[in-house]
Design an enzyme around this catalytic site. Structure first.
Site, PDB file in Angstrom:
ATOM      1  N   GLY A   1      12.160 -10.557   3.616  1.00 19.99           N
ATOM      2  CA  GLY A   1      11.026  -9.627   3.697  1.00 19.99           C
ATOM      3  C   GLY A   1      11.014  -8.827   4.986  1.00 19.99           C
TER       4      GLY A   1
ATOM      5  N   ASP B   1       9.381   0.930   5.099  1.00 17.96           N
ATOM      6  CA  ASP B   1      10.502   0.285   5.777  1.00 17.96           C
ATOM      7  C   ASP B   1      11.372   1.317   6.497  1.00 17.96           C
ATOM      8  OD1 ASP B   1       9.396  -1.728   4.346  1.00 17.96           O
ATOM      9  OD2 ASP B   1      11.047  -1.936   2.921  1.00 17.96           O
TER      10      ASP B   1
ATOM     11  N   THR C   1       0.828  -1.206   0.000  1.00 22.93           N
ATOM     12  CA  THR C   1       0.000   0.000   0.000  1.00 22.93           C
ATOM     13  C   THR C   1       0.861   1.255   0.000  1.00 22.93           C
ATOM     14  OG1 THR C   1      -0.084  -0.265   2.384  1.00 22.93           O
ATOM     15  CG2 THR C   1      -2.034  -0.970   1.160  1.00 22.93           C
TER      16      THR C   1
HETATM   17  C1  GLA Z   1       9.111  -3.730   0.257  1.00 31.14           C
HETATM   18  C2  GLA Z   1       9.194  -2.242  -0.031  1.00 31.14           C
HETATM   19  C3  GLA Z   1       8.187  -1.474   0.816  1.00 31.14           C
HETATM   20  C4  GLA Z   1       6.786  -2.058   0.632  1.00 31.14           C
HETATM   21  C5  GLA Z   1       6.787  -3.568   0.835  1.00 31.14           C
HETATM   22  C6  GLA Z   1       5.461  -4.206   0.508  1.00 31.14           C
HETATM   23  O1  GLA Z   1       9.505  -4.001   1.561  1.00 31.14           O
HETATM   24  O2  GLA Z   1      10.490  -1.767   0.246  1.00 31.14           O
HETATM   25  O3  GLA Z   1       8.237  -0.111   0.498  1.00 31.14           O
HETATM   26  O4  GLA Z   1       6.288  -1.694  -0.615  1.00 31.14           O
HETATM   27  O5  GLA Z   1       7.782  -4.193   0.049  1.00 31.14           O
HETATM   28  O6  GLA Z   1       4.476  -3.804   1.393  1.00 31.14           O
END
Ligand code: GLA
Length: 451
Positions: free
Chosen positions: A153, A200, A58
């Protein structure tokens, strides 16, 4: 308690065993730094990875997110230099040394190279500020164990970007902090070629112990400021992170493809809602009213006929090579996910944990079917979590492997972890690795001393 231990407690909390492990790690790093760079002053900066409770994909659509910082982080020990050179060592064998001159145009290292995550913020800060910037001699420590698991992730690479940015800002006394710094870190990461949002970097910088961070990723149009809030998570429940051990190489183009699909949705909706720039701008419109305006899929040729060039829609970012864009389902995920984030906030505030859990499960289904970022192993892991008693579980992070986040009643955590591990191994033959997220403090200068 020694001065070092109380410094660590302010960052990581009061678990003595954990603090002792952190202390040993810090002293190993200081020792290795001294061996590499000799005696003298040293500063240690840290930046945590994050786990996202809900609000996936999002952020770059200017939507809502609810991440929290991990107590796993990257450490960057350094000594400022008089000139603008940066020399990076790494405590892990095999990473090698990286070295560059800070400038407004730093030549990029090959795609995926760890040095890019330091070069990105250095270039951005150099472009923003007129003054020549001091570089540093440094040693990076992201070792597994207390470091952020890589490719899982959990934003290990953003943690390095944030640590480097915080360090450069500090040693050069730049007037940049808080949300503006987090925003700059988000832009700095575009240097590596993906077109992510700001979740992040905000989580890494602005988190608070024991809290999730609610962030509205749409900056105020006039002031460019962000709205965010620290949301306490009930101490009766734990946030458990379970690493599926599934890794997919080179997911950048798939990620960028999702970014492009959202932007194509916006370009198509602009006919009916002039002036919109992000999917968030139609969040108030009911999905039932938007759905008929968006094609299920559309080809590049059909887009060109409507004056939309899909190649240009990502600026310089690379996107996966297929000619068909899945616009409708991608936009449906984003629209519904934003609603779920707000509902989860309410559920957490009213301590309705089963509601929060149900929303996480819905979010996972949407991520798997509409956004197509899950894998069979991750789906099996989510099922295993729910069978083992989690009130909610979902894929966390960009996807295509990595981790699941689960909400589990505190007294059940031990039994939960072993049951999930058995069930996951039986289903996939893989060994899941779990840890409880203790949510540490956000990034910053942690310690300075003289060797
Ligand atoms: C990665 C990107 C974030 C976000 C997530 C998905 O971590 O760096 O900015 O888009 O994926 O939510």
């Amino acid at each position: 308690m020694s001065e070092q231990l109380s410094t660590l407690a302010a960052v990581y909390g009061s678990d003595v065993g954990f603090l002792e492990r952190q202390q040993a790690r810090l002293n190993e790093l200081l020792h290795a730094f001294g061996q590499l760079w000799g005696q003298g002053p040293v500063m240690v900066f840290r930046a945590p990875g994050r786990v996202n409770l809900i609000g996936e994909h999002t952020d770059y659509n200017h939507g809502f997110v609810l991440p929290m910082a991990l107590d796993r982080d990257v450490l960057l020990a350094l000594r400022p230099r008089a000139d603008g050179r940066v020399i990076l060592g790494n405590v892990e064998q095999g990473f090698g040394e990286r070295s560059f001159e800070i400038s407004r145009d730093i030549p990029r290292l090959p795609l995926g190279d760890w040095g890019n995550y330091v070069q990105g913020p250095a270039q951005l800060l150099s472009q923003r500020y007129e003054q020549p910037l001091h570089g540093f001699d440094a040693l990076v420590d992201g070792r597994p164990g207390l470091g952020v698991p890589r490719g899982a992730g959990l934003s290990s690479s953003s943690a390095l970007t944030v640590a480097a940015a915080v360090a450069l800002v500090h040693i050069n006394e730049l007037p940049l902090n808080g949300p503006a710094l987090a925003d700059a870190c988000g832009q700095a990461e575009w240097y590596v070629g993906t077109r992510g949002g700001v979740m992040d970097q905000f989580a890494s910088l602005l988190s608070r112990q024991g809290h999730a961070l609610f962030l509205d990723c749409r900056p105020d149009a006039a002031t460019q400021t962000y709205t965010y809030r620290h949301v306490p998570v009930s101490p009766q429940f734990q946030v458990v992170v379970i690493d599926s051990q599934v890794r997919h190489a080179n997911t950048g183009p798939h990620f960028n493809r999702r970014v492009a699909e959202g932007r194509i949705g916006v370009a198509l909706l602009r006919k009916y809602y002039p002036g919109i720039t992000h999917l968030r701008d139609v969040q108030q419109v009911r999905w039932e009213d938007l759905e008929p305006l968006l094609p299920e899929t559309i080809t590049a040729e059909a887009l060109l006929q409507q004056g939309i060039d899909p190649e240009r829609i990502l600026d310089a970012g690379r996107s996966a090579e297929t000619n068909i864009y899945n616009v409708r389902a991608r936009c449906r995920h984003v629209h519904s996910e934003n609603t779920r984030v707000l509902a989860t906030m309410e559920a957490l505030s009213s301590l309705d944990m089963s509601r929060a859990g149900a929303l996480m499960v819905e979010a996972h289904r949407s991520a798997a079917t509409a956004y197509e970022i899950s894998t069979p192993e991750i789906d099996a892991l989510v099922d295993a979590c729910l069978e083992a008693g989690a009130v909610g579980a979902r894929i966390t992070g960009a996807g295509w492997g990595g981790c699941v986040v689960a909400l589990v009643a505190s007294e059940q955590v031990e039994a939960f972890v072993s049951q999930v591990s058995l069930a996951y191994r039986a289903a996939t033959g893989l060994q899941a690795e779990s840890f409880v997220c203790r949510s540490a403090r956000g990034a910053g200068l942690m310690f300075s001393t003289n060797l």
